[in-house]
Design a protein around this motif. Structure first.
Motif, mmCIF file in Angstrom:
data_model
loop_
_atom_site.group_PDB
_atom_site.id
_atom_site.type_symbol
_atom_site.label_atom_id
_atom_site.label_comp_id
_atom_site.label_asym_id
_atom_site.label_seq_id
_atom_site.Cartn_x
_atom_site.Cartn_y
_atom_site.Cartn_z
ATOM 1 N N PHE A 14 24.534 8.697 -28.489
ATOM 2 C CA PHE A 14 23.733 8.548 -29.705
ATOM 3 C C PHE A 14 24.464 9.135 -30.918
ATOM 4 O O PHE A 14 24.304 8.659 -32.031
ATOM 5 N N THR A 15 25.253 10.174 -30.683
ATOM 6 C CA THR A 15 26.018 10.783 -31.776
ATOM 7 C C THR A 15 26.967 9.763 -32.389
ATOM 8 O O THR A 15 27.074 9.640 -33.614
ATOM 9 N N ALA A 23 30.443 16.165 -37.077
ATOM 10 C CA ALA A 23 31.378 15.064 -37.353
ATOM 11 C C ALA A 23 31.453 14.784 -38.856
ATOM 12 O O ALA A 23 32.540 14.563 -39.406
ATOM 13 N N ASP A 24 30.294 14.818 -39.524
ATOM 14 C CA ASP A 24 30.261 14.584 -40.978
ATOM 15 C C ASP A 24 31.078 15.640 -41.721
ATOM 16 O O ASP A 24 31.827 15.324 -42.651
ATOM 17 N N LEU A 25 30.900 16.900 -41.294
ATOM 18 C CA LEU A 25 31.632 17.994 -41.947
ATOM 19 C C LEU A 25 33.136 17.837 -41.754
ATOM 20 O O LEU A 25 33.922 18.046 -42.687
ATOM 21 N N ILE A 26 33.535 17.443 -40.545
ATOM 22 C CA ILE A 26 34.972 17.250 -40.279
ATOM 23 C C ILE A 26 35.516 16.125 -41.152
ATOM 24 O O ILE A 26 36.580 16.245 -41.759
ATOM 25 N N ALA A 65 37.486 13.162 -37.328
ATOM 26 C CA ALA A 65 36.067 12.940 -36.990
ATOM 27 C C ALA A 65 35.927 11.769 -36.021
ATOM 28 O O ALA A 65 35.159 11.838 -35.051
ATOM 29 N N LEU A 66 36.696 10.726 -36.275
ATOM 30 C CA LEU A 66 36.652 9.558 -35.380
ATOM 31 C C LEU A 66 37.144 9.935 -33.982
ATOM 32 O O LEU A 66 36.564 9.493 -32.972
ATOM 33 N N SER A 67 38.183 10.755 -33.941
ATOM 34 C CA SER A 67 38.701 11.208 -32.633
ATOM 35 C C SER A 67 37.633 12.002 -31.895
ATOM 36 O O SER A 67 37.453 11.840 -30.678
ATOM 37 N N LEU A 68 36.909 12.840 -32.643
ATOM 38 C CA LEU A 68 35.828 13.616 -32.024
ATOM 39 C C LEU A 68 34.771 12.682 -31.433
ATOM 40 O O LEU A 68 34.282 12.889 -30.309
#
Lengths: 169, 468
Positions: B20-21, B147-150, B159-162
Motif C-alpha cells: 500500500f505504501t 518516502a516523501d521526505l527522502i 525514494a523510488l529505490s526505497l
C-alpha cells in the motif's frame, strides 16, 4: 427513584437558567458574569448528564424488579457497613437503594456482575462487583412462605443466571 | 508445511502495508512520483485519471479472477513483482515506457489490494479487523511520509529505490501468508442464499459520496498551499494518522456513527477556514488538520464496515475490490469536479465557495445514507438465513456457539428473537419488557459472544451451521 428524578430536574433547571441568562448578560457586555454563568452552566450540564444516566439506570432496575424490600445493609469485603431504611429494589440489572444505584449485568463481561446470592429465613445477601471492587448487599426479604422464596430463586436464576443458595427452608 | 514467521494478523498488516505504501507514494497521485516526474521534466498530471481507471479495473477484475486463498496469495506476489518490474523504467529517461509502466503498475496494485480481502478475513475477527485496517493505514502513511521526505530533501531516485525495496519485502513476507483458511466464508448449507448485495451496493454509494470530498481536496485545496513545500512534504498525512490512532484505540462502544458526524463537521469547518484564512503555514496546518483528520475518520469508518461485510461474502476479493473501487471512483469524481472548477479560472474565493457547496451537498446526503446502511446491516440479508431454519435446528446451532460466559435464560430468549431478525422494539413487545431492557440484554449477549454487531453474530452462527 423520585429523589434521583428530583435531582435531575434541579440540574436541568439550573442549566436552563444559565442558558437563558448568558445571552442577556452577553448583550449587556458583563463579561465576568457571563464567564461565571458559563462555568456554572457547564457544571450543571455535566451533572445533568450524569443524573440522567442515573435515572435511566434506575428506571431499568425498576422495570425489571424481582424483589422489593424496605431495609438494606451494604458492606464491602473489608467489613465496612452502611445501613439504610430506604426502599430497595433488586432486579436483573442491579439494585436501587433509596437514591443510590448499584449496577450489575449491564455492561457485559467487563462491568460489574452479580456473583453470589444466599437466602436464609430472614435475609437475602447479594455479592456483586467487578474485579476491582466487590460489594455485599444484605436485605431483610420479608418472605414467609417457602413457595415465594423458591419463586424468587427461580426468577433470579432466569434473569441473572446466578443460582441462589438457600439455607434453612 | 512452511514454518510460521509471524502471527497471521501481523503478517497481513506487514504485507499490505508494504504494498500500500508503494500505491500511495507512487502510483496513486503519490508525491514521490510527482517529484520524480517534475525532476525529469515529465508532466505526470496528464495521466491521473487514466491511472485511476486502470486501478478501478484492477480492483474489479481481481474479484472475478481470484478464487480462493491460494490464488489470492499468488496474485499478491505476482502483482508486487510486476510493480517492481514496472518501476525500473523510471530510472531512465521519461517516455512512452513511463506511461505504460504506470498503467500496468496501477492495474497490478488493484489486483493485489483486492486479493488481500481474503487475508483480512483470516486471523482477525470483530474489532480486530477494524484494528488491522487502522494499522495498515497508519503504517503505510508513515512509510509514505518517509518516502516523501527522502524525495523532497534527498533524491527522488532514493525514494523510488526505497519503494522498490518495500515491494521486495512485501513479496518476501507474502510467501509466508497462510493458505489453509481457518476462517474462510463457507457456502451455506440451506437453500436460502446469503446476499450481501444490497448492503454492499449501499456502502459503495456511501463511499463514493464520502470520498468525493477527498478528490475535491486534491484539486482545490492542495494547489493553494503548493508553495509551502517543506511543511507539505511531511505534515500532509500527520492529522490523518493521528485520527486513525485515536479511533483505533477507542473503546468499541464509542466507535459509532457519532464519529461520522464529527468528521462531517470537521470537513465543513475545514472548507470554511480555507475560504476565510490566508495561505500561510498556520492556515495550512489548521485546514489540513481538520481536513485530513476528517478523512482519517471517514476512511476507517467505511473500511471497518467493508471488513464486516467481508466476513459474509463468498468472494472477499470481489467485495473488497468493489468497496475500494468505489473509493477510487469517489476520488475520480471529486477530481473531475475540482478540475472543471479550477479550469474555468475563477477567482480563488469563488472556487472555494463552489467546493464548499459540493462538500455541503455530499455531507448532507451522508447521514440518511448511513442510517439506511446501519438498518440494512442490522436486519437484512444475514438474518434471513436463520429465520428459515427449523426451530430445532435454530436451537442446536445456537447451543453450538461457544460463549465467553453462559447466557441466562432471558438472554437466550432475546437471542432467539435477534436471530429471527426482529428489531429491539418487536423483541420488547414479544417478551413484554421495555426496549431499554432489550438493549441491555443485547449488549450483554454481544459481550458474551465477543462480537460487536448482529451481523457478526450471524456470521459466527453460519460458520457453526456449516460444521453441522
Amino acid at each position: 427513584m423520585q429523589a434521583i428524578r428530583k435531582k435531575r430536574n434541579v440540574y436541568a433547571l439550573l442549566f436552563a437558567l444559565c442558558a437563558l441568562l448568558i445571552p442577556c448578560f452577553v448583550v449587556e457586555q458583563m463579561r465576568e458574569t457571563v464567564f461565571i454563568l458559563s462555568v456554572a452552566g457547564a457544571a450543571a450540564l455535566i451533572l445533568l448528564i450524569h443524573q440522567s444516566r442515573m435515572v435511566y439506570n434506575a428506571r431499568l432496575i425498576c422495570g425489571n424488579s424481582i424483589l422489593t424490600v424496605h431495609s438494606a445493609v451494604l458492606s464491602d469485603l473489608e467489613g465496612t457497613e452502611e445501613k439504610t431504611m430506604d426502599e430497595t429494589i433488586v432486579s436483573t440489572f442491579g439494585a436501587l437503594v433509596g437514591d443510590k444505584v448499584y449496577k450489575w449485568g449491564c455492561d457485559g463481561l467487563n462491568g460489574s456482575r452479580l456473583k453470589n446470592i444466599e437466602m436464609d429465613r430472614e435475609r437475602i445477601s447479594l455479592t456483586f462487583g467487578s474485579e476491582a471492587q466487590t460489594l455485599k448487599l444484605e436485605l431483610l426479604h420479608g418472605l414467609d412462605k417457602a413457595e415465594k422464596v423458591f419463586q424468587v430463586k427461580q426468577n433470579l436464576l432466569r434473569e441473572t443466571g446466578v443460582e441462589a443458595v438457600i439455607n434453612g427452608w | 508445511m512452511k514454518k510460521q514467521l509471524l502471527d497471521v494478523r501481523k503478517l497481513n498488516i506487514i504485507v499490505f502495508t508494504l504494498g500500500f505504501t508503494y500505491l500511495l507514494s507512487f502510483v496513486f497521485e503519490g508525491q514521490v512520483f510527482y517529484r520524480h516526474a517534475e525532476n525529469a521534466g515529465y508532466d505526470g498530471s496528464q495521466l491521473i485519471f487514466a491511472v485511476m481507471i486502470a486501478h478501478i479495473v484492477g480492483l474489479l477484475l481481481s474479484g472475478f479472477i481470484v478464487r480462493g486463498v491460494k490464488a489470492a496469495k499468488r496474485i499478491i506476489i505476482l502483482s508486487n513483482l510486476i510493480c517492481i518490474a514496472t518501476s525500473l523504467p523510471f530510472f531512465f529517461k521519461p517516455g512512452i515506457m513511463w506511461d505504460i509502466s504506470l498503467m500496468i503498475a496501477s492495474l497490478s496494485c488493484g489486483f493485489a489490494v483486492s486479493a488481500w480481502g481474503y487475508f483480512l478475513n483470516i486471523g482477525a475477527s470483530g474489532n480486530d479487523r477494524m484494528k488491522t485496517c487502522a494499522d495498515v493505514l497508519i503504517f503505510s502513511n508513515l512509510l509514505m511520509i518517509l518516502a516523501d521526505l527522502i524525495s523532497a530533501n534527498f533524491s527522488s531516485f532514493a525514494a523510488l529505490s526505497l519503494l522498490i525495496a518495500t515491494l521486495g519485502l512485501a513479496v518476501f513476507f507474502a510467501k509466508y501468508l497462510p493458505v489453509e483458511d481457518r476462517n474462510e466464508p463457507t457456502e451455506p448449507q440451506n437453500d436460502v442464499p446469503i446476499s450481501t448485495k444490497w448492503p454492499l451496493y449501499l456502502l459503495c454509494l456511501f463511499i463514493v459520496i464520502l470520498t468525493i470530498n477527498s478528490g475535491l481536496m486534491y484539486h482545490v485545496i492542495n494547489p493553494a498551499f503548493a508553495h509551502l513545500t517543506s511543511i507539505t512534504s511531511w505534515y500532509w498525512s500527520v492529522p490523518y494518522i493521528i485520527a486513525l490512532i485515536i479511533i483505533r484505540n477507542l473503546r468499541v462502544k464509542m466507535k459509532g456513527s457519532a464519529f461520522l458526524y464529527i468528521g462531517i463537521g470537521m470537513m465543513m469547518v475545514a472548507f470554511i477556514f480555507f475560504m476565510l484564512l490566508d495561505r500561510s503555514v498556520v492556515s495550512y496546518v489548521t485546514v489540513d488538520t481538520l481536513m485530513l483528520g476528517a478523512c482519517g475518520i471517514f476512511d476507517l469508518f467505511w473500511w471497518s464496515i467493508l471488513a464486516e461485510i467481508l466476513a459474509f461474502g463468498r468472494n472477499p476479493a470481489k467485495v473488497f475490490g468493489l468497496g475500494l473501487a468505489a473509493n477510487v471512483l469517489g476520488i475520480f469524481v471529486g477530481g473531475i469536479i475540482g478540475t472543471v472548477v479550477t479550469s474555468v479560472h475563477l477567482p480563488e474565493e469563488q472556487t472555494a465557495v463552489i467546493a464548499l457547496v459540493v462538500v455541503c451537498v455530499t455531507l448532507v446526503i451522508l447521514p440518511p445514507l448511513n442510517r439506511q446502511l446501519v438498518l440494512l446491516l442490522k436486519s437484512h440479508a444475514y438474518l434471513a438465513v436463520y429465520d428459515h431454519m427449523p426451530k430445532e435446528r435454530q436451537t442446536a446451532v445456537m447451543n453450538r456457539i461457544q460463549t465467553l460466559d453462559p447466557l441466562t435464560i432471558r438472554e437466550q430468549e432475546v437471542l432467539q428473537l435477534i436471530l429471527s431478525g426482529k428489531p429491539n422494539r418487536e423483541i420488547a413487545d414479544v417478551l413484554h419488557i421495555s426496549e431499554s431492557t432489550v438493549k441491555t440484554h443485547v449488549r450483554n449477549i454481544f459481550s458474551k459472544y465477543d462480537v460487536q454487531s448482529r451481523a457478526e453474530l450471524i456470521s459466527i452462527l453460519l460458520k457453526n451451521q456449516s460444521g453441522d
